[in-house]
Design a protein around this motif. Structure first.
Motif, PDB file in Angstrom:
ATOM      1  N   SER A  95       0.737  -1.283   0.107  1.00 28.76           N
ATOM      2  CA  SER A  95       0.002   0.046   0.067  1.00 28.76           C
ATOM      3  C   SER A  95       0.939   1.246   0.146  1.00 28.76           C
ATOM      4  O   SER A  95       0.675   2.265  -0.845  1.00 28.76           O
TER       5      SER A  95
ATOM      6  N   ASP B   9      -6.549  -1.204   3.042  1.00 26.77           N
ATOM      7  CA  ASP B   9      -7.590  -1.756   3.976  1.00 26.77           C
ATOM      8  C   ASP B   9      -7.689  -3.214   3.963  1.00 26.77           C
ATOM      9  O   ASP B   9      -7.881  -4.049   4.897  1.00 26.77           O
TER      10      ASP B   9
ATOM     11  N   ARG C 190      -5.081   2.898  -1.169  1.00 29.63           N
ATOM     12  CA  ARG C 190      -6.262   2.651  -0.085  1.00 29.63           C
ATOM     13  C   ARG C 190      -6.923   1.556   0.028  1.00 29.63           C
ATOM     14  O   ARG C 190      -7.001   0.986   0.991  1.00 29.63           O
TER      15      ARG C 190
END
Length: 404
Positions: free
Chosen positions: A138, A165, A161
């Motif tokens: 990420s 997650d 993003r």
């Protein structure tokens, strides 16, 4: 304990790139201590046909060819609202293979290598789950987004993003999440990662990467500066482009015969074009990278974006080469001062020239680098913590396969 299921996004053999080097040595370590079932993808035909080598370390190994394009993966990710890099590794045959291994064997632990493979963890699996993220994907995409413009900035920011997650969700479920350096682990914790985080560093085979080992040697006329790496990997491409265009000309102002060798497979158009510049050599894939490292006057790692620990730096240091690296490339390596670090182009060129000016200092730096690798980075020492994390049988028990 029972068997281990090892899931890898690339087959861990041959160990010819950074991620495969780590996964190969982890597979060998786990396989010496418990029965391991390997399920992995191959995205290159040369990664197929290594059944005999894999059988030395596993009780079963299934390698599934993967050819889904990033365009298809990107479209699927938009429809599903998932990261494109996860969609790229979504494969029906892999899901079937996971189900068959779990149904046919007493699997006590699943070792997941790389976040792309976490999608194959069954919801009802009750055994021990070890998630080896290696580094934070990420963060890599977030960095790409900052450097991009227009649609690519949006695509990379979205990917960053969604992967973040995904990483948090997987870590919340795992018994332990592994990272290759404390810097990566600290970043993960700071960005909301789970508390069950452990560092398992990369190592180096100091017997193989030894300047005195037997391999074909190259004859280098004049100063030879060497970079090694997978040359379709964006950070590597950006690194050699920066060095060839901004640093090498400064070096050649003092040493006109200095050459810069870019050593690694799959060079694309950007890298191939560098071969037209004065003093630049683009080799493509080579039979034995040690030949180029042994011939190198200096090894360089001019990466502006780097995650985890750079194997290219460990390999060059183990070969007793003086190394000049950016802070990003040196980050996570406990080098004890046995390499030179420079941030901008002028400082980098100055460090290279200083080593060329003083061959005795360069030899001393290389010797210190190798000594540091031997002392600090043996694979067995790096992986001993896995015995506890995975719940392995201790060496010497009846299930130990170390003699295999």
């Amino acid at each position: 304990m029972g068997d281990i299921l090892f899931l890898a996004h690339r087959v861990p053999y041959p160990p010819d790139r950074g991620d495969k080097i780590r996964s190969c040595h982890i597979l060998k370590y786990l396989g010496s201590r418990a029965p391991v079932h390997l399920l992995a993808f191959a995205d290159d035909a040369r990664d197929l046909g290594h059944d005999a080598e894999l059988a030395r370390h596993t009780v079963s190994a299934t390698v599934i060819p993967r050819s889904k394009s990033m365009l298809v993966a990107g479209l699927q990710s938009l429809v599903r609202g998932t990261p494109a890099s996860i969609a790229a590794f979504d494969h029906r045959s892999m899901r079937k293979a996971v189900g068959e291994v779990l149904a046919g064997h007493a699997i006590d632990a699943i070792y997941v290598f790389s976040g792309q493979m976490a999608q194959y963890i069954p919801r009802d699996f009750a055994g021990r789950l070890v998630m080896d993220f290696v580094d934070m994907d990420s963060a890599k995409f977030a960095a790409y987004a900052k450097d991009a413009h227009g649609p690519m900035a949006w695509i990379n920011a979205r990917e960053g993003r969604l992967i973040a997650d995904h990483e948090r969700a997987v870590a919340a479920r795992a018994d332990v999440s592994l990272f290759v350096s404390e810097a990566e682990a600290a970043l993960f914790r700071a960005q909301g990662g789970a508390a069950r985080v452990q560092v398992v560093e990369n190592g180096i085979d100091t017997e193989f990467y030894d300047g005195d080992a037997g391999f074909e040697r190259l004859n280098a006329a004049g100063p030879l500066i060497v970079f090694t790496g997978q040359m379709d990997y964006r950070p590597n491409v950006e690194a050699v482009d920066w060095f060839a265009r901004e640093i090498l000309p400064q070096v050649r102002a003092s040493y006109p015969q200095a050459r810069f060798a870019i050593v690694g497979r799959r060079p694309g158009g950007t890298v191939t074009a560098l071969g037209k510049l004065s003093g630049v050599i683009v080799t493509g894939e080579v039979e034995d990278v040690r030949s180029w490292l042994a011939a190198a006057t200096i090894a360089v790692a001019p990466l502006e974006l780097a995650r985890g620990i750079q194997n290219k730096v460990l390999e060059a240091m183990a070969m007793a080469r003086p190394v000049v690296a950016t802070p990003a490339a040196a980050c996570g390596i406990d080098h004890g001062g046995a390499l030179r670090v420079a941030e901008d182009a002028n400082a980098f060129a100055s460090e290279v020239v200083a080593l060329l000016d003083d061959p005795s200092a360069a030899r001393a730096l290389g010797a210190a680098a190798r000594a540091r690798m031997v002392e600090r980075y043996g694979w067995s020492a790096r992986f001993s913590v896995l015995d506890t994390l995975v719940g392995l049988a201790t060496p010497g028990r009846a299930g130990d396969r170390s003699a295999a």
